[in-house]
Design a protein around this motif. Structure first.
Motif, PDB file in Angstrom:
ATOM      1  N   SER A 103     -22.829  28.090   8.221  1.00 21.52           N
ATOM      2  CA  SER A 103     -22.856  26.629   8.364  1.00 21.52           C
ATOM      3  C   SER A 103     -23.830  26.198   9.452  1.00 21.52           C
ATOM      4  O   SER A 103     -24.114  26.952  10.388  1.00 21.52           O
ATOM      5  CB  SER A 103     -21.462  26.100   8.705  1.00 21.52           C
ATOM      6  OG  SER A 103     -21.152  26.379  10.052  1.00 21.52           O
ATOM      7  N   SER A 104     -24.296  24.974   9.319  1.00 24.49           N
ATOM      8  CA  SER A 104     -25.211  24.430  10.323  1.00 24.49           C
ATOM      9  C   SER A 104     -24.510  24.229  11.662  1.00 24.49           C
ATOM     10  O   SER A 104     -25.131  24.368  12.712  1.00 24.49           O
ATOM     11  CB  SER A 104     -25.823  23.112   9.831  1.00 24.49           C
ATOM     12  OG  SER A 104     -24.821  22.140   9.619  1.00 24.49           O
ATOM     13  N   ASP A 105     -23.217  23.914  11.650  1.00 21.30           N
ATOM     14  CA  ASP A 105     -22.476  23.720  12.907  1.00 21.30           C
ATOM     15  C   ASP A 105     -22.470  24.998  13.739  1.00 21.30           C
ATOM     16  O   ASP A 105     -22.708  24.960  14.940  1.00 21.30           O
ATOM     17  CB  ASP A 105     -21.036  23.281  12.639  1.00 21.30           C
ATOM     18  CG  ASP A 105     -20.942  21.838  12.152  1.00 21.30           C
ATOM     19  OD1 ASP A 105     -21.926  21.083  12.301  1.00 21.30           O
ATOM     20  OD2 ASP A 105     -19.885  21.482  11.613  1.00 21.30           O
ATOM     21  N   SER A 106     -22.194  26.122  13.109  1.00 16.51           N
ATOM     22  CA  SER A 106     -22.173  27.408  13.810  1.00 16.51           C
ATOM     23  C   SER A 106     -23.565  27.751  14.326  1.00 16.51           C
ATOM     24  O   SER A 106     -23.736  28.164  15.480  1.00 16.51           O
ATOM     25  CB  SER A 106     -21.708  28.516  12.867  1.00 16.51           C
ATOM     26  OG  SER A 106     -20.433  28.219  12.352  1.00 16.51           O
ATOM     27  N   ARG A 144     -30.452  25.783   2.375  1.00 18.61           N
ATOM     28  CA  ARG A 144     -30.989  26.104   3.697  1.00 18.61           C
ATOM     29  C   ARG A 144     -30.233  27.291   4.260  1.00 18.61           C
ATOM     30  O   ARG A 144     -29.030  27.397   4.113  1.00 18.61           O
ATOM     31  CB  ARG A 144     -30.829  24.906   4.620  1.00 18.61           C
ATOM     32  CG  ARG A 144     -31.269  25.198   6.035  1.00 18.61           C
ATOM     33  CD  ARG A 144     -31.820  24.002   6.702  1.00 18.61           C
ATOM     34  NE  ARG A 144     -32.028  24.000   8.110  1.00 18.61           N
ATOM     35  CZ  ARG A 144     -32.390  24.967   8.915  1.00 18.61           C
ATOM     36  NH1 ARG A 144     -32.520  26.182   8.467  1.00 18.61           N
ATOM     37  NH2 ARG A 144     -32.611  24.788  10.193  1.00 18.61           N
ATOM     38  N   THR A 145     -30.974  28.187   4.885  1.00 19.79           N
ATOM     39  CA  THR A 145     -30.323  29.301   5.561  1.00 19.79           C
ATOM     40  C   THR A 145     -30.308  29.011   7.054  1.00 19.79           C
ATOM     41  O   THR A 145     -31.198  28.343   7.576  1.00 19.79           O
ATOM     42  CB  THR A 145     -31.039  30.637   5.300  1.00 19.79           C
ATOM     43  OG1 THR A 145     -32.375  30.528   5.749  1.00 19.79           O
ATOM     44  CG2 THR A 145     -30.995  31.017   3.834  1.00 19.79           C
ATOM     45  N   HIS A 180     -18.574  31.334  11.604  1.00 20.05           N
ATOM     46  CA  HIS A 180     -18.642  32.413  10.623  1.00 20.05           C
ATOM     47  C   HIS A 180     -20.067  32.951  10.477  1.00 20.05           C
ATOM     48  O   HIS A 180     -21.000  32.207  10.182  1.00 20.05           O
ATOM     49  CB  HIS A 180     -18.131  31.941   9.262  1.00 20.05           C
ATOM     50  CG  HIS A 180     -18.151  33.025   8.239  1.00 20.05           C
ATOM     51  ND1 HIS A 180     -19.141  33.128   7.296  1.00 20.05           N
ATOM     52  CD2 HIS A 180     -17.324  34.081   8.037  1.00 20.05           C
ATOM     53  CE1 HIS A 180     -18.910  34.191   6.552  1.00 20.05           C
ATOM     54  NE2 HIS A 180     -17.819  34.780   6.972  1.00 20.05           N
ATOM     55  N   VAL A 181     -20.204  34.256  10.676  1.00 23.43           N
ATOM     56  CA  VAL A 181     -21.478  34.947  10.496  1.00 23.43           C
ATOM     57  C   VAL A 181     -21.490  35.525   9.090  1.00 23.43           C
ATOM     58  O   VAL A 181     -20.646  36.342   8.742  1.00 23.43           O
ATOM     59  CB  VAL A 181     -21.656  36.068  11.550  1.00 23.43           C
ATOM     60  CG1 VAL A 181     -22.886  36.897  11.253  1.00 23.43           C
ATOM     61  CG2 VAL A 181     -21.708  35.486  12.953  1.00 23.43           C
TER      62      VAL A 181
END
Length: 86
Positions: free
Chosen positions: A58-61, A6-7, A33-34
């Protein structure tokens, strides 16, 4: 079970024409993180079309950025939403 990764990509609209890739990446890095940032340019005039994309690692970001109601960059309210991944 799928191996498709997943992106976590956002569409960012209403960007000031003075904002470049580095400024976009710097702003969104406060959420995590980008992994990539891109501004879309008019090829004829070589100026920003006023939108771009940010991808998080990451999904969190990604969720942190999505959960913030308002985003401002250089005094302008940005339009931030999930990018249509094709």
């Amino acid at each position: 079970m799928s191996n498709v990764r997943r992106t976590y990509k956002l569409f960012v609209g209403n960007l000031p024409w003075t904002v470049g890739k580095k400024e976009l990446e710097l702003y969104f890095s406060k959420f995590g993180h980008v992994s990539s940032a891109a501004i879309v340019y008019d090829n004829q005039q070589a100026i920003s079309k006023g939108y771009g994309f940010v991808t998080f690692s990451s999904s969190d970001s990604y969720n942190s950025a999505c959960n913030q109601n308002l985003h401002y960059l250089e005094g302008r309210a940005l339009s931030v939403k999930e990018a249509n991944n094709q």
